[in-house]
Enzyme design. Structure first.
Site, PDB file in Angstrom:
ATOM      1  N   LYS A 116      -2.007  -4.112   2.080  1.00  0.00           N
ATOM      2  CA  LYS A 116      -1.678  -3.016   1.506  1.00  0.00           C
ATOM      3  C   LYS A 116      -1.641  -1.765   2.340  1.00  0.00           C
ATOM      4  CE  LYS A 116      -1.948  -4.796  -3.120  1.00  0.00           C
ATOM      5  NZ  LYS A 116      -2.940  -5.171  -4.173  1.00  0.00           N
ATOM      6  N   GLU A 200      -6.405   5.161  -4.343  1.00  0.00           N
ATOM      7  CA  GLU A 200      -5.293   5.999  -4.363  1.00  0.00           C
ATOM      8  C   GLU A 200      -5.121   6.799  -5.775  1.00  0.00           C
ATOM      9  OE1 GLU A 200      -2.034   2.966  -4.181  1.00  0.00           O
ATOM     10  OE2 GLU A 200      -1.681   3.189  -6.230  1.00  0.00           O
ATOM     11  N   ARG A 292       7.623 -13.097  -1.519  1.00  0.00           N
ATOM     12  CA  ARG A 292       7.800 -14.360  -2.000  1.00  0.00           C
ATOM     13  C   ARG A 292       8.426 -14.213  -3.236  1.00  0.00           C
ATOM     14  NH1 ARG A 292       4.687 -12.995  -6.621  1.00  0.00           N
ATOM     15  NH2 ARG A 292       2.851 -11.440  -5.823  1.00  0.00           N
TER      16      ARG A 292
END
Lengths: 501, 166
Positions: A116, A200, A292
């Site tokens: 990430k 975050e 994916r």
């Protein structure tokens, strides 16, 4: 096109991939653990190979073993499904080195987007907006606290290697912060072997909206519209729908373009998903890219008429996309309900045991992607998702009516499932109106649980009569067998509680 | 015969009679013809005054019934139970409140306390990994830990006694 594809997965997604392979005349190879000898994917495949004991770390995650099977069976491509090795760069590399096609993006794209922090750094170089937060993963809880104070509470703690909500926590105040970091780190360490986290900003009235993209080896990248995934419980998606009732054509176009830009930035290939957070003011931010096929891919298939596995196979085989962006249309509305082996009444405790009775819904616009059958044992070794019920209809209201109808038809006996919980969500007035955000479950938890256990007098009388009848039958059976009457089982006054933060 | 359908929140007083192959449930002034036919394993088709219901009864846990998809938790108390209750004898079958048991198999990864520790309700007791999730199990009530029956790193089956708080 490929002649033989190995599917390095189990459960519903292995079946899903094999079904398309068979439709295109491609032979299928299954791998299985000792617990899965008679699992549906083994029965479906043309060939099946044992790869190890039940725990996935000794079977479905054993990449060398799976590669050996691919060589032995002379498979020319490997489809990783989702979970397990699907986002494992080492696996993608090794498959390519063995001269076998990995049906997925290049290892570099998985690497960039799988982490990430790296993904965020890459996105900062584009026009795609990202959520304010840490640029670097953090290990030291005190340092993390400083960052959190800078961003302003509430903040979100996320595992650097995580996904599916595992290792993720919201923290409302500075006081709770350090202990929450510890918990997230432990969970992340045990699940991903990585205890770095990042912090975050937590957005107001957030929606979790993702875009399906397809990118071929000839430089064509398109998006197939959005999926609204804001109905979540502990950051696990429960119900997804497409199109989203929250966004309009203009925002769809902007976000779609951002999704395509994201895919281009990481040199993406194949089918992928770009996840965004959209706040209540319709500002959108890049969240992550899943490199994916997603669990919820069928809702996109239902509204676009595109078979995503077919596209994956075509792209991996080097063929160009035969559909242009302007040809992608939205037809009707699709809703997916995830059915988990969990007891919604007992705070979603996983439920294991034998499926003694199974009735899968049927009828117009009703699709079930699962891998279960009567008599099958649900073991604690793998993900508790039993399958997905996807309902399509001409508009949202009809699709919801259809979902409710199909859920009522659905019966899995012997284990507890989330079928009824999905029904409670679908008939909730806020969900019906389409004005929900990711706080839906937390906000309406009490009402949902009341609805879940709400019973009319008539239902109670039926239940009472059924218990009487059942006990009489058991009495009768045991008398005729000369054995003692079975003792009454305790009502589970469970002290089992999952972490509720 | 007299019965009580008890859900904890509601108690319905009923009488159940067998009449030929059918049951009749008397509830207040209502007479309900009740016919249950086993469809398969633990699934019954019930016609109650010709209204159709699909009912799941789990042999493992008879107090949990599923009616047309709705889970119903109830106990059907017979005359003996009702009489005992009148005498002030509460059911002897109730689970001990301070006994912490596992509902699923898994791995005990961390135990936060030792025998003799005082814990307060809601305080974490231990961590257990099951179905890929870390589960934090909290104290069901405040009290002293009387017994710890497992060790860290131990794999446990469903229904294993982990601790007793008293």
């Amino acid at each position: 096109m490929f002649k033989k594809v190995l599917v390095a997965n189990r459960g519903e997604i292995a079946l899903r991939v094999m079904r398309t392979c068979r439709e295109f005349g491609i032979e299928t190879v299954a791998v299985y653990s000792e617990a899965d000898r008679t699992a549906p994917h083994v029965l479906f495949a043309d060939e099946a190979y044992l790869i190890g004991p039940a725990p996935s770390s000794e079977s479905y995650l054993k990449l060398d073993k799976i590669l050996d099977v691919a060589r032995q069976s002379k498979a020319d491509a490997i489809h990783p499904g989702y979970g397990f090795l699907s986002e494992n760069t080492e696996f993608a590399h090794k498959v390519a080195e063995a001269g076998i096609v990995f049906i997925g993006p290049p290892a570099e794209a998985i690497e960039t987007m799988g982490d990430k922090t790296m993904a965020r750094q890459a996105m900062l170089q584009t026009n795609v907006p990202v959520v304010p937060g840490t640029e670097e993963p953090i290990k030291d809880p005190d340092k993390a606290l400083e960052v959190a104070k800078d961003i302003g509470f509430p903040v979100l703690i996320k595992a650097a290697g995580g996904g599916g909500g595992k290792g993720m926590r919201i923290v409302e105040t500075a006081d709770d912060f350090v202990s929450a970091v510890g918990k997230a780190q432990r969970e992340s360490k045990s699940a991903f072997g990585d205890d770095r986290v990042y912090i975050e900003k937590y957005l107001e009235g957030p929606h979790h909206i993702e875009f399906q993209v397809l990118a071929d080896q000839h430089g064509n990248i398109i998006h197939l519209n959005e999926r609204e995934c804001s109905i979540q419980r502990r950051y696990q998606k429960v119900i997804e729908e497409s199109p989203s009732p929250f966004i309009d054509a203009e925002l769809r176009e902007k976000m779609g373009a951002a999704a395509v830009e994201t895919a281009r930035k990481c040199n993406y290939l194949g089918a992928g998903t770009v996840e965004f957070l959209v706040d209540k003011y319709k500002n959108f931010y890049f969240l992550e890219m899943n490199t994916r096929l997603q669990v919820e891919h069928p809702v996109t298939e239902m509204i676009t008429g595109i078979d995503l596995v077919e596209e994956q196979l075509r792209i991996a085989a080097g063929l160009a996309l035969d559909i242009k962006q302007e040809e992608v249309s939205i037809s009707g509305h699709a809703v997916e309900c995830r059915i988990y082996a969990e007891d919604a009444v007992l705070d979603f405790t996983p439920s294991t045991g034998k499926i003694v009775m199974l009735q899968i819904p049927d009828g117009a616009g009703t699709r079930f992607d699962g891998a279960i059958r009567q008599g099958m044992e649900i073991t604690p070794y793998y993900d508790p998702m039993l399958g997905k019920l996807i309902c399509w209809a001409k508009d949202r209201e009809s699709a919801l009516n259809r979902s409710e109808r199909a859920l009522r038809e659905f019966y899995i006996g012997g284990i507890e499932t989330t079928i009824q919980f999905c029904r409670s969500v679908i008939r909730h007035p806020v969900f019906r109106k389409g004005t929900y955000d990711t706080h839906f479950y937390a906000k309406h938890k009490t009402e949902l649980h009341e609805d879940l256990t709400r019973t009319s007098e008539e239902v109670l009388l039926v239940a009472g009569g059924a218990v009487f009848n059942h006990e009489e039958q058991i009495k009768h059976t045991s008398q005729s067998q000369g054995s003692e009457r079975r003792s009454r089982s305790n009502w589970v006054t469970s002290q089992w509680r999952r972490d509720q933060s | 015969m007299k019965y009580e359908i008890n859900t904890g929140d509601h108690a319905l007083q009923i009488e159940i009679h067998s009449e030929r192959e059918k049951l009749v449930i008397h509830y207040g002034d209502r007479h309900l013809e009740f016919e249950a036919v086993q469809v398969q394993a633990d699934m019954y088709s019930v016609l109650m005054n010709n209204r159709s219901f699909v009912v799941g009864v789990c042999s493992r846990n008879k107090d949990r019934v599923n009616v047309n998809g709705t889970p119903v938790s109830l106990r059907l108390l017979d005359a003996v139970h009702l009489h005992l209750r009148e005498l002030g004898w509460e059911s002897m079958e109730e689970t001990k409140a301070g006994l912490v048991e596992t509902q699923i198999p898994g791995l005990i990864t961390k135990i936060f306390h030792q025998k003799g520790d005082e814990v307060i309700e809601g305080e974490p007791l231990f961590l257990m990994e099951a179905m890929k999730m870390e589960n934090e199990i909290k104290a069901p009530l405040s009290g002293k830990i009387l017994r710890i029956s497992v060790q860290e790193g131990q794999t446990v089956d469903k229904g294993t006694h982990i601790m007793e708080i008293g």
